[in-house]
Design an enzyme around this catalytic site. Sequence first.
Site, mmCIF file in Angstrom:
data_model
loop_
_atom_site.group_PDB
_atom_site.id
_atom_site.type_symbol
_atom_site.label_atom_id
_atom_site.label_comp_id
_atom_site.label_asym_id
_atom_site.label_seq_id
_atom_site.Cartn_x
_atom_site.Cartn_y
_atom_site.Cartn_z
ATOM 1 N N TYR A 95 -14.139 10.305 -6.717
ATOM 2 C CA TYR A 95 -13.118 9.254 -6.682
ATOM 3 C C TYR A 95 -13.212 8.017 -7.214
ATOM 4 C CZ TYR A 95 -9.626 6.378 -4.420
ATOM 5 O OH TYR A 95 -8.355 5.343 -4.439
ATOM 6 N N GLN A 121 -3.930 -0.955 5.136
ATOM 7 C CA GLN A 121 -2.975 -0.292 4.753
ATOM 8 C C GLN A 121 -2.078 -0.034 5.866
ATOM 9 O OE1 GLN A 121 -4.287 3.934 4.010
ATOM 10 N NE2 GLN A 121 -3.360 4.116 2.112
ATOM 11 N N GLY A 181 0.897 1.408 1.138
ATOM 12 C CA GLY A 181 0.833 2.853 1.139
ATOM 13 C C GLY A 181 1.912 3.614 0.113
ATOM 14 N N ASP A 183 2.065 3.259 -3.360
ATOM 15 C CA ASP A 183 1.589 2.469 -4.525
ATOM 16 C C ASP A 183 2.617 2.163 -5.772
ATOM 17 O OD1 ASP A 183 -0.497 3.683 -2.661
ATOM 18 O OD2 ASP A 183 -1.557 4.604 -4.325
ATOM 19 N N ARG A 216 2.066 11.055 -11.208
ATOM 20 C CA ARG A 216 1.062 10.095 -10.612
ATOM 21 C C ARG A 216 1.694 8.660 -11.237
ATOM 22 N NH1 ARG A 216 -2.033 10.272 -6.578
ATOM 23 N NH2 ARG A 216 -3.333 8.263 -7.608
ATOM 24 N N TYR A 373 5.560 10.672 -7.465
ATOM 25 C CA TYR A 373 4.558 9.975 -6.421
ATOM 26 C C TYR A 373 5.833 9.153 -5.650
ATOM 27 C CZ TYR A 373 -0.223 8.319 -4.909
ATOM 28 O OH TYR A 373 -0.978 7.980 -4.185
ATOM 29 N N GLU A 417 1.310 17.274 -1.185
ATOM 30 C CA GLU A 417 1.398 15.945 -0.799
ATOM 31 C C GLU A 417 2.907 15.320 -0.892
ATOM 32 O OE1 GLU A 417 -0.919 13.877 -3.776
ATOM 33 O OE2 GLU A 417 -1.144 12.049 -2.883
HETATM 34 C C1 DGY Z 1 -4.984 6.228 -4.629
HETATM 35 O O1 DGY Z 1 -6.054 6.465 -5.167
HETATM 36 O O2 DGY Z 1 -4.274 6.892 -5.358
HETATM 37 C C2 DGY Z 1 -4.604 5.669 -3.234
HETATM 38 O O3 DGY Z 1 -3.298 6.028 -2.981
HETATM 39 C C3 DGY Z 1 -5.069 4.441 -3.327
HETATM 40 O O4 DGY Z 1 -5.363 4.165 -2.070
#
Ligand code: DGY
Length: 452
Positions: A95, A121, A181, A183, A216, A373, A417
């Site tokens: 990550y 968050q 949240g 983004d 994304r 997204y 998602e």
């Molecule tokens: C991500 O890594 O995309 C998350 O949404 C950030 O918390």
Amino acid sequence: MPWRSFHKLKGEAEMQNLRQAAEEVLRRNDRGAFTAPSSRQYPHLWLWDAGFAALGWAALGDFERAYREIRAALRGQWRNGMLPHVVFYGWPSPYFPGVDVWRSDLAPEAPTELPTSGITQPPVLAFVAEILIRHDPDGGRASAFRREAFPALYAYHRWLHTARDPEGMGLSVLVHPWESGMDNSPLWDAALARVSTEGLPLYHRADIRWVPEEQRPRSVDYDRFLALILHLRSHRYGESGVQTSPFRVYDVLFNALRHRSEEALLAMATALGEPTGEIEGWLARGRAASQAHLWDPVCGFFLDWDAVAKARIPVIAAGGFLALYAGLAAPEQAREMVARYLTNPEAFAPDGGTRYLVPTVSKAEPGWEHRRYWRGPIWVNLNALIAHGLRRYGFAELAETIRAHTIALITRSGFQEYYDPCTGEGLGIGDFTWSSALLLAWDLLETPDRRN
Ligand code: DGY
């Protein structure tokens, strides 16, 4: 309106299959100490994801597991009360941005034994905790958990009202889009444009490893996300970083969920025999501030406020409907939002181009992108919260329609998602925890005045 009856709720046998599949997703993402939002893309604990996961465990009747989820999130709490948006259980992982970027060890208030991020968050944990306590068939266990969790939840909300209300607005300010949240919502485009990325070190995104890049955030946004982290980190995540952040916004979704959580905190305090005056004060100030600063009478919608530009952000996003979930809207405001936007095919309602409710952003917005997204796709958590907000204001039929659309999306595309509102195609990562948890726990999200 034909789209209202377009998707009928499934028969009981089909629903049973879906519930079974949802349970399997939750169990696959269970890491014992916490539930990963998804195994590959999000392998650690995320704050609002943990709240929704806990509801999923409760819907399966496993209250012990649900409480463990909340405890895992609270274990990341900073000494100043902040609950971080990521607790890095299971680190190292691929990550990014990870522990080495966040460097929570630089912050004097951060826990020493557990690395975390340095931002928060949406504050769902208190209302989730209260839901768990209310539904737990073991009253003794529920009371013990209330007593255990209340001080940490209270400290978090006090931090939201102090460290995050530097201007005394009665609202909590966000200093990074990730705190909302949502983004890469078009809500942030203008505010993010102020963020300089000069001198940003070279880095490699991990989020586009398993999800196509066009679903994304754009790289230009990612650079700004990183630059903001480095800004806050250079101030050791302290007050000076908040005050000098080029990104400072008061967001409707975040503050509505804060308010809903404070309704729950009040119920918890009352049950515990704790003083309630401070929480009642927060609720009164939050209500007044939402009306004074976020309700826009011309647009007929709750809009975010940009604290740097000192102006409302003129973007109609689905987070505005969460004012209903929190009970912050006057009945006539709720009616106007529903009539002008939610049921209007030029904004959120299906128009032939889109077929499902509720896209994250009005289609009339220039920043609308139906596959990227938080710029248009449908998210199960927002749908559930919007539907229960609608029930709170008496729009039961519309709430059922949103539920039926959500079930249709999951049936068509699985526990993704997010979903393309035009085709129903599943986007982002698969096997997503909150999409499965909230299918199971949909009814648990009911608001206080819908009970009885
Ligand atoms: C991500 O890594 O995309 C998350 O949404 C950030 O918390």
